[in-house]
Design a protein around this motif. Structure first.
Motif, PDB file in Angstrom:
ATOM      1  N   ASP A  49       9.210  14.183 -18.982  1.00  0.00           N
ATOM      2  CA  ASP A  49       8.631  13.263 -18.013  1.00  0.00           C
ATOM      3  C   ASP A  49       7.741  14.052 -17.055  1.00  0.00           C
ATOM      4  N   ILE A  50       6.880  13.347 -16.354  1.00  0.00           N
ATOM      5  CA  ILE A  50       5.943  13.966 -15.422  1.00  0.00           C
ATOM      6  C   ILE A  50       6.163  13.356 -14.046  1.00  0.00           C
ATOM      7  N   GLU A  51       6.373  14.186 -13.050  1.00  0.00           N
ATOM      8  CA  GLU A  51       6.576  13.679 -11.692  1.00  0.00           C
ATOM      9  C   GLU A  51       5.215  13.370 -11.067  1.00  0.00           C
ATOM     10  N   LEU A  52       5.053  12.113 -10.666  1.00  0.00           N
ATOM     11  CA  LEU A  52       3.778  11.643 -10.135  1.00  0.00           C
ATOM     12  C   LEU A  52       3.962  10.944  -8.798  1.00  0.00           C
ATOM     13  N   ASN A  53       2.948  11.027  -7.961  1.00  0.00           N
ATOM     14  CA  ASN A  53       2.835  10.151  -6.796  1.00  0.00           C
ATOM     15  C   ASN A  53       2.010   8.950  -7.243  1.00  0.00           C
ATOM     16  N   VAL A  54       2.592   7.761  -7.161  1.00  0.00           N
ATOM     17  CA  VAL A  54       1.934   6.568  -7.686  1.00  0.00           C
ATOM     18  C   VAL A  54       2.005   5.423  -6.678  1.00  0.00           C
ATOM     19  N   PRO A  55       1.046   4.482  -6.744  1.00  0.00           N
ATOM     20  CA  PRO A  55       1.137   3.288  -5.901  1.00  0.00           C
ATOM     21  C   PRO A  55       2.411   2.512  -6.234  1.00  0.00           C
TER      22      PRO A  55
ATOM     23  N   GLY B  64       0.788  -1.231   0.000  1.00  0.00           N
ATOM     24  CA  GLY B  64       0.000   0.000   0.000  1.00  0.00           C
ATOM     25  C   GLY B  64       0.817   1.276   0.000  1.00  0.00           C
ATOM     26  N   SER B  65       2.133   1.182  -0.137  1.00  0.00           N
ATOM     27  CA  SER B  65       2.977   2.378  -0.099  1.00  0.00           C
ATOM     28  C   SER B  65       2.891   3.149  -1.420  1.00  0.00           C
ATOM     29  N   THR B  66       3.208   4.436  -1.324  1.00  0.00           N
ATOM     30  CA  THR B  66       3.204   5.333  -2.483  1.00  0.00           C
ATOM     31  C   THR B  66       4.599   5.901  -2.679  1.00  0.00           C
ATOM     32  N   VAL B  67       5.012   6.040  -3.936  1.00  0.00           N
ATOM     33  CA  VAL B  67       6.336   6.589  -4.239  1.00  0.00           C
ATOM     34  C   VAL B  67       6.192   7.737  -5.230  1.00  0.00           C
ATOM     35  N   THR B  68       7.184   8.602  -5.238  1.00  0.00           N
ATOM     36  CA  THR B  68       7.236   9.708  -6.194  1.00  0.00           C
ATOM     37  C   THR B  68       8.178   9.331  -7.320  1.00  0.00           C
ATOM     38  N   MET B  69       7.672   9.373  -8.558  1.00  0.00           N
ATOM     39  CA  MET B  69       8.443   8.939  -9.716  1.00  0.00           C
ATOM     40  C   MET B  69       8.346   9.962 -10.844  1.00  0.00           C
ATOM     41  N   ALA B  70       9.436  10.124 -11.595  1.00  0.00           N
ATOM     42  CA  ALA B  70       9.418  10.899 -12.835  1.00  0.00           C
ATOM     43  C   ALA B  70       9.112   9.916 -13.963  1.00  0.00           C
ATOM     44  N   VAL B  71       7.879   9.927 -14.458  1.00  0.00           N
ATOM     45  CA  VAL B  71       7.435   8.954 -15.456  1.00  0.00           C
ATOM     46  C   VAL B  71       7.607   9.549 -16.856  1.00  0.00           C
ATOM     47  N   PRO B  72       8.302   8.838 -17.773  1.00  0.00           N
ATOM     48  CA  PRO B  72       8.559   9.376 -19.118  1.00  0.00           C
ATOM     49  C   PRO B  72       7.275   9.616 -19.903  1.00  0.00           C
ATOM     50  N   VAL B  73       7.331  10.613 -20.788  1.00  0.00           N
ATOM     51  CA  VAL B  73       6.230  10.920 -21.703  1.00  0.00           C
ATOM     52  C   VAL B  73       6.511  10.262 -23.043  1.00  0.00           C
ATOM     53  N   HIS B  74       5.547   9.482 -23.555  1.00  0.00           N
ATOM     54  CA  HIS B  74       5.649   8.879 -24.886  1.00  0.00           C
ATOM     55  C   HIS B  74       4.629   9.548 -25.801  1.00  0.00           C
ATOM     56  N   VAL B  75       5.113  10.107 -26.913  1.00  0.00           N
ATOM     57  CA  VAL B  75       4.242  10.809 -27.858  1.00  0.00           C
ATOM     58  C   VAL B  75       3.800   9.856 -28.960  1.00  0.00           C
ATOM     59  N   VAL B  76       2.483   9.847 -29.256  1.00  0.00           N
ATOM     60  CA  VAL B  76       1.938   9.035 -30.340  1.00  0.00           C
ATOM     61  C   VAL B  76       1.062   9.921 -31.229  1.00  0.00           C
ATOM     62  N   GLY B  77       0.714   9.411 -32.411  1.00  0.00           N
ATOM     63  CA  GLY B  77      -0.170  10.129 -33.322  1.00  0.00           C
ATOM     64  C   GLY B  77       0.512  11.196 -34.155  1.00  0.00           C
ATOM     65  N   GLU B  78       1.840  11.144 -34.248  1.00  0.00           N
ATOM     66  CA  GLU B  78       2.569  12.172 -34.987  1.00  0.00           C
ATOM     67  C   GLU B  78       2.236  12.154 -36.479  1.00  0.00           C
ATOM     68  N   GLU B  79       1.987  10.956 -37.026  1.00  0.00           N
ATOM     69  CA  GLU B  79       1.707  10.854 -38.467  1.00  0.00           C
ATOM     70  C   GLU B  79       0.390  11.522 -38.843  1.00  0.00           C
ATOM     71  N   GLU B  80      -0.567  11.583 -37.893  1.00  0.00           N
ATOM     72  CA  GLU B  80      -1.876  12.152 -38.181  1.00  0.00           C
ATOM     73  C   GLU B  80      -1.997  13.627 -37.818  1.00  0.00           C
ATOM     74  N   SER B  81      -1.023  14.172 -37.142  1.00  0.00           N
ATOM     75  CA  SER B  81      -1.116  15.546 -36.642  1.00  0.00           C
ATOM     76  C   SER B  81      -1.131  16.566 -37.772  1.00  0.00           C
ATOM     77  N   LYS B  82      -2.185  17.387 -37.824  1.00  0.00           N
ATOM     78  CA  LYS B  82      -2.302  18.425 -38.854  1.00  0.00           C
ATOM     79  C   LYS B  82      -1.193  19.463 -38.688  1.00  0.00           C
ATOM     80  N   GLY B  83      -0.899  19.801 -37.449  1.00  0.00           N
ATOM     81  CA  GLY B  83       0.133  20.800 -37.204  1.00  0.00           C
ATOM     82  C   GLY B  83       1.504  20.359 -37.666  1.00  0.00           C
ATOM     83  N   LEU B  84       1.828  19.086 -37.461  1.00  0.00           N
ATOM     84  CA  LEU B  84       3.118  18.574 -37.908  1.00  0.00           C
ATOM     85  C   LEU B  84       3.159  18.477 -39.434  1.00  0.00           C
ATOM     86  N   LYS B  85       2.042  18.117 -40.052  1.00  0.00           N
ATOM     87  CA  LYS B  85       1.982  18.045 -41.513  1.00  0.00           C
ATOM     88  C   LYS B  85       2.190  19.426 -42.143  1.00  0.00           C
ATOM     89  N   ARG B  86       1.810  20.472 -41.406  1.00  0.00           N
ATOM     90  CA  ARG B  86       1.960  21.843 -41.905  1.00  0.00           C
ATOM     91  C   ARG B  86       3.352  22.406 -41.626  1.00  0.00           C
TER      92      ARG B  86
END
Length: 219
Positions: free
Chosen positions: A132-138, A100-122
């Protein structure tokens, strides 16, 4: 959630610098397990097995089951000391995780959907405000990464933490603002071209105004 990996270890009876050097010469890496209101436990792990885990990446963001004399302890690496020249592991501190303990972690961000992004196509590019995002997690449910989908984003659009569905039990450590994770922005070359176009329009406007003023003066 990342899969928990089992590490076989041995009890380390002797401690101290001399004992640690002897442990490393024998092909092991000294380590200690602490926390959960229990006494620290000195252990040693085969160096080649530990190196294999390090080569997988993300060593400090995964939980492990360490087995010593048939007894399993769930841990999270909290400090990894590397040799300043060879980068070989020298010592590890593991945090013992209680139920039941909780820890603080820097969780990496994974980007998806780049091929469909209108902004990237432009011609836009992704401006990663946070990799990464620092989270309190189980402790028993640490996410391997946080997925951010940019498929529907255009130039100038951004993704904030409120746009992300976090895993159950995960809470950002920053709670006083809706912070930005990434945005789709115009590349510097496109910005410069746009700026030059604006300047030309301004000059044309000024020239037209001057011509009009000259005409009025002649009248």
């Amino acid at each position: 959630m990342a899969k928990v990996i089992t590490i076989e270890a041995q009890t380390r009876d002797r401690i101290g610098k001399g004992a640690s050097r002897a442990t490393r010469r024998a092909g092991f890496v000294p380590a200690v397990i602490y926390g959960d209101k229990k006494d620290p436990q000195s252990i040693q792990i085969k160096a080649n097995e530990l190196q294999r885990l390090l080569n997988r990446g993300g060593f400090l963001s995964h939980t492990y089951d360490i087995v010593v004399d048939g007894k399993k302890t769930t841990v999270l690496p909290r400090d990894l000391q590397l040799h300043p020249v060879t980068d070989l592991p020298m010592h590890i501190d593991f945090l013992r995780l209680g139920k039941g303990s909780t820890v603080t972690m820097a969780v990496p961000v994974h980007v998806v959907g780049e091929e469909e992004s209108k902004g990237l196509k432009r011609g836009g590019v992704i401006n990663n405000t946070r990799h990464d995002i620092e989270l309190n997690v189980p402790a028993d449910a640490i996410p391997e990464f946080i997925e951010v989908n940019v498929a529907d984003l255009d130039l100038g659009d951004a993704v904030k933490i409120s746009d992300i569905t976090l895993p159950e039990g995960a809470v950002p450590t920053i709670t006083d603002r809706d912070f930005t994770i990434l945005a789709i922005v115009a590349p510097s070359g496109l910005k410069s071209a746009q700026g030059d176009a604006d300047d030309e329009e301004g000059e044309d406007g000024e020239a037209a105004a001057e011509t009009a003023e000259d005409g009025d003066a002649e009248d």
